[in-house]
Design an enzyme around this catalytic site. Structure first.
Site, PDB file in Angstrom:
ATOM      1  N   SER A  51       0.838  -1.205   0.000  1.00  0.00           N
ATOM      2  CA  SER A  51       0.000   0.000   0.000  1.00  0.00           C
ATOM      3  C   SER A  51       0.869   1.248   0.000  1.00  0.00           C
ATOM      4  CB  SER A  51      -0.988   0.013   1.181  1.00  0.00           C
ATOM      5  OG  SER A  51      -0.312   0.095   2.391  1.00  0.00           O
ATOM      6  N   PHE A  53       3.171   4.372  -0.579  1.00  0.00           N
ATOM      7  CA  PHE A  53       4.292   4.654  -1.487  1.00  0.00           C
ATOM      8  C   PHE A  53       4.928   3.378  -2.039  1.00  0.00           C
ATOM      9  CE2 PHE A  53       4.319   8.753   0.885  1.00  0.00           C
ATOM     10  CZ  PHE A  53       4.093   9.578  -0.205  1.00  0.00           C
ATOM     11  N   ALA A 142       5.799   1.007   7.102  1.00  0.00           N
ATOM     12  CA  ALA A 142       5.291   1.915   8.142  1.00  0.00           C
ATOM     13  C   ALA A 142       4.629   1.013   9.175  1.00  0.00           C
ATOM     14  CB  ALA A 142       4.279   2.893   7.560  1.00  0.00           C
ATOM     15  N   TYR A 227       9.825  12.270   5.542  1.00  0.00           N
ATOM     16  CA  TYR A 227       8.991  13.471   5.480  1.00  0.00           C
ATOM     17  C   TYR A 227       9.664  14.577   6.283  1.00  0.00           C
ATOM     18  CZ  TYR A 227       5.011  16.604   5.653  1.00  0.00           C
ATOM     19  OH  TYR A 227       4.204  17.704   5.518  1.00  0.00           O
ATOM     20  N   TYR A 237       6.001  16.542  13.873  1.00  0.00           N
ATOM     21  CA  TYR A 237       6.748  15.627  13.000  1.00  0.00           C
ATOM     22  C   TYR A 237       8.265  15.794  13.153  1.00  0.00           C
ATOM     23  CZ  TYR A 237       7.054  12.067   9.461  1.00  0.00           C
ATOM     24  OH  TYR A 237       7.299  10.874   8.822  1.00  0.00           O
ATOM     25  N   LYS A 246      13.350   9.709  11.473  1.00  0.00           N
ATOM     26  CA  LYS A 246      13.668  10.017  10.069  1.00  0.00           C
ATOM     27  C   LYS A 246      15.106  10.518   9.930  1.00  0.00           C
ATOM     28  CE  LYS A 246       9.819   8.795   8.108  1.00  0.00           C
ATOM     29  NZ  LYS A 246       9.759   7.476   7.479  1.00  0.00           N
ATOM     30  N   LEU A 275       0.519  12.745   2.565  1.00  0.00           N
ATOM     31  CA  LEU A 275      -0.621  12.159   1.860  1.00  0.00           C
ATOM     32  C   LEU A 275      -1.448  11.286   2.781  1.00  0.00           C
ATOM     33  CD1 LEU A 275       1.074  11.168  -1.470  1.00  0.00           C
ATOM     34  CD2 LEU A 275      -0.985  12.513  -1.253  1.00  0.00           C
TER      35      LEU A 275
HETATM   36  P1  NAI Z   1       1.297   2.403   4.317  1.00  0.00           P
HETATM   37  O1  NAI Z   1       0.669   2.093   5.630  1.00  0.00           O
HETATM   38  O2  NAI Z   1       0.422   2.754   3.177  1.00  0.00           O
HETATM   39  O3  NAI Z   1       2.216   1.152   3.873  1.00  0.00           O
HETATM   40  C1  NAI Z   1       3.053   0.517   4.798  1.00  0.00           C
HETATM   41  C2  NAI Z   1       3.544  -0.805   4.255  1.00  0.00           C
HETATM   42  O4  NAI Z   1       4.348  -1.424   5.276  1.00  0.00           O
HETATM   43  C3  NAI Z   1       2.421  -1.805   3.927  1.00  0.00           C
HETATM   44  O5  NAI Z   1       2.780  -2.503   2.744  1.00  0.00           O
HETATM   45  C4  NAI Z   1       2.440  -2.772   5.099  1.00  0.00           C
HETATM   46  O6  NAI Z   1       1.984  -4.085   4.802  1.00  0.00           O
HETATM   47  C5  NAI Z   1       3.943  -2.782   5.391  1.00  0.00           C
HETATM   48  N1  NAI Z   1       4.279  -3.259   6.739  1.00  0.00           N
HETATM   49  C6  NAI Z   1       3.931  -2.741   7.935  1.00  0.00           C
HETATM   50  N2  NAI Z   1       4.456  -3.485   8.934  1.00  0.00           N
HETATM   51  C7  NAI Z   1       5.147  -4.499   8.345  1.00  0.00           C
HETATM   52  C8  NAI Z   1       5.891  -5.598   8.822  1.00  0.00           C
HETATM   53  N3  NAI Z   1       6.073  -5.817  10.127  1.00  0.00           N
HETATM   54  N4  NAI Z   1       6.414  -6.461   7.915  1.00  0.00           N
HETATM   55  C9  NAI Z   1       6.222  -6.284   6.573  1.00  0.00           C
HETATM   56  N5  NAI Z   1       5.574  -5.234   6.067  1.00  0.00           N
HETATM   57  C10 NAI Z   1       5.036  -4.351   6.934  1.00  0.00           C
HETATM   58  O7  NAI Z   1       2.375   3.541   4.618  1.00  0.00           O
HETATM   59  P2  NAI Z   1       3.021   4.737   3.770  1.00  0.00           P
HETATM   60  O8  NAI Z   1       2.369   5.996   4.182  1.00  0.00           O
HETATM   61  O9  NAI Z   1       3.125   4.394   2.345  1.00  0.00           O
HETATM   62  O10 NAI Z   1       4.485   4.780   4.423  1.00  0.00           O
HETATM   63  C11 NAI Z   1       5.638   4.239   3.802  1.00  0.00           C
HETATM   64  C12 NAI Z   1       6.833   5.115   4.133  1.00  0.00           C
HETATM   65  O11 NAI Z   1       6.630   6.414   3.577  1.00  0.00           O
HETATM   66  C13 NAI Z   1       7.047   5.316   5.644  1.00  0.00           C
HETATM   67  O12 NAI Z   1       8.429   5.328   5.901  1.00  0.00           O
HETATM   68  C14 NAI Z   1       6.460   6.708   5.879  1.00  0.00           C
HETATM   69  O13 NAI Z   1       7.026   7.344   6.990  1.00  0.00           O
HETATM   70  C15 NAI Z   1       6.900   7.390   4.578  1.00  0.00           C
HETATM   71  N6  NAI Z   1       6.181   8.633   4.267  1.00  0.00           N
HETATM   72  C16 NAI Z   1       4.803   8.700   4.309  1.00  0.00           C
HETATM   73  C17 NAI Z   1       4.166   9.907   4.067  1.00  0.00           C
HETATM   74  C18 NAI Z   1       2.673  10.028   4.094  1.00  0.00           C
HETATM   75  O14 NAI Z   1       2.176  11.148   4.138  1.00  0.00           O
HETATM   76  N7  NAI Z   1       1.935   8.959   4.057  1.00  0.00           N
HETATM   77  C19 NAI Z   1       4.937  11.133   3.709  1.00  0.00           C
HETATM   78  C20 NAI Z   1       6.352  10.905   3.607  1.00  0.00           C
HETATM   79  C21 NAI Z   1       6.940   9.708   3.913  1.00  0.00           C
END
Ligand code: NAI
Length: 400
Positions: A51, A53, A142, A227, A237, A246, A275
């Site tokens: 899901s 990014f 995440a 971020y 943050y 981070k 996002l």
């Molecule tokens: P999300 O919740 O959409 O995706 C997280 C992913 O991590 C999922 O595929 C989930 O299955 C996986 N995951 C979680 N725990 C796990 C585990 N124990 N083992 C295997 N997989 C695991 O999150 P999002 O928002 O895409 O975040 C991804 C990165 O982007 C993070 O580092 C977040 O800090 C960073 N980010 C997010 C922003 C936002 O606004 N959403 C902005 C800038 C950076």
């Protein structure tokens, strides 16, 4: 069975498989008409690819020009007596189906990315499907917790400010309600735990594992997401526990860059736009900012979702040019449109006015909620949500 949206606070307790497919198809369609990724990687490992990014990266790299094969690791659950299954599970399922239809390899591994067992399983999958080597490793996990691989003790992240309490608002998506909150500063232990969960340690462990198993291809790159945001978000943050994690991630990118230099490769932290994702709705105090940001960026015609961000990252920053474009701290910046002055000036004005009575009018609450519903396969006109869904085809073995 009939699958309806079930939201508890900010957590979705149900997901619609065919709605998740719709969300996936929309993203595939977007990258197929966007500026293509040239000279992209062919064998990509995405840790956290179901899901947000991570998924958007997977779609961009497979369908947006590079025609990459992918292995994705994620923590998702399929349908069982406990529930219909998570959105990420259905995203994986349909991604694989559509990627294979396009002639690409797509392997989904479900389990705990922090564990050595899953790391070893991935090494084996790289042997089997990628002839032993990867060209790009994306770390996009995440999570709220991480088991200590040595002791089994669990580190839990605490999203809090450091040193001073802050006040802010969260939005309860279940009741469409604005909730004023006050957050006490984190203890040193909470900050340390957050860094353990969301910092760079596990990213480094993954790259070390892949170096030791000789799974790194010549020129291999690795990437993780970060971020920074405007000053208005810093108390919760950048200056809080998440920011500390981070900063650790940014530092890890430098040590990994040295390690991968031995393979003529590199490591980068990429700073993204704020996002709506499954993870970000958890950050207390960030939602009013997101509502204002969506409103302003949409009005100015510069709004991007995960897929637009990722396609632009790979097509414009990482692959289509001789040199990767970074800032003074060696960070890739795709938060440029978010941080542009005309956007931030308007956002600041809106936030001054926004409160519990007017957030639905002043902010883009409708867009925010719609995006949250879409993430879980709801809110698509093409889907008949009154139709019976047979979940039997989705019940699968561990590796799907
Ligand atoms: P999300 O919740 O959409 O995706 C997280 C992913 O991590 C999922 O595929 C989930 O299955 C996986 N995951 C979680 N725990 C796990 C585990 N124990 N083992 C295997 N997989 C695991 O999150 P999002 O928002 O895409 O975040 C991804 C990165 O982007 C993070 O580092 C977040 O800090 C960073 N980010 C997010 C922003 C936002 O606004 N959403 C902005 C800038 C950076």
């Amino acid at each position: 069975m009939i699958i309806e949206p079930v939201i508890q606070g900010v957590v979705a307790r149900s997901a619609h498989p065919y709605g998740c497919e719709q969300a996936l198809l929309r993203q595939i369609q977007y990258v197929q008409q966007a500026e293509p990724i040239k000279n992209g990687p062919k064998r990509v490992l995405i840790i956290g690819g179901s899901s947000g990014f991570g998924l958007a990266s997977r779609i961009a790299l497979t369908f947006g020009g590079a025609q990459a094969d992918t292995i994705s690791v994620s923590f998702e659950r399929g349908p069982s007596e406990k529930g219909v299954g998570s959105a990420g599970y259905f995203n994986d399922y349909f991604f694989k189906q559509h990627a294979e239809k396009a002639g690409r390899i797509a392997v989904n591994i479900h389990g705990d990315a922090f564990s050595s067992a899953i790391k070893n399983e991935v090494v084996e999958a790289i042997e089997t499907y990628f002839e032993g080597e990867v060209d790009l490793i994306i770390y996009s996990v995440a999570s709220g917790l991480r088991p200590n691989p040595d002791t089994g003790e669990v580190w839990r992240s605490a999203i809090k400010p450091m040193f001073e309490p802050i006040t802010g608002a969260t939005i309860d998506l279940e009741h469409d309600a604005w909730i004023n909150t006050r957050l006490e500063p984190a203890t040193e232990e909470e900050a340390h735990h957050t860094q353990k969960v969301m910092g760079g340690e596990d990213w480094e462990a993954w790259v070390d594992t892949l170096i030791n198993s000789e799974s790194i291809a010549q020129g291999c790159q690795t990437l993780a997401f970060s971020y920074i945001g405007p000053e208005i978000t810093h108390p919760i943050y950048l200056d809080g526990t998440l920011g500390r994690a981070k900063v650790d991630l940014h530092q890890t990118s430098h040590s990994l860059n040295l390690k991968l230099a031995n393979f003529d490769g590199g490591a980068f932290a990429c700073v993204c736009k704020a996002l709506v994702t499954k993870a970000s709705v958890f950050i207390p105090g960030l939602t009013p900012y997101l509502l204002a940001l969506y409103k302003v960026m949409k009005a100015q015609g510069v709004h991007e979702g995960c897929i637009e961000q990722m396609q632009r990252l790979y097509a414009n920053k990482l692959y289509n040019q001789a040199k990767v474009e970074v800032d003074g701290e060696r960070l890739i910046r795709i938060d440029d449109l978010e941080l542009a002055k005309p956007v931030q000036d308007e956002v600041a004005l809106l936030l001054k006015e926004m409160n519990q009575d007017n957030f639905k009018q002043l902010g883009d609450y409708q867009g925010y909620k719609q995006e949250f519903l879409n993430l879980n396969g709801f809110g698509f006109d093409a889907i008949d949500y009154h139709a019976d869904v047979d979940l039997a085809p989705f019940i699968e073995t561990k590796e799907a």
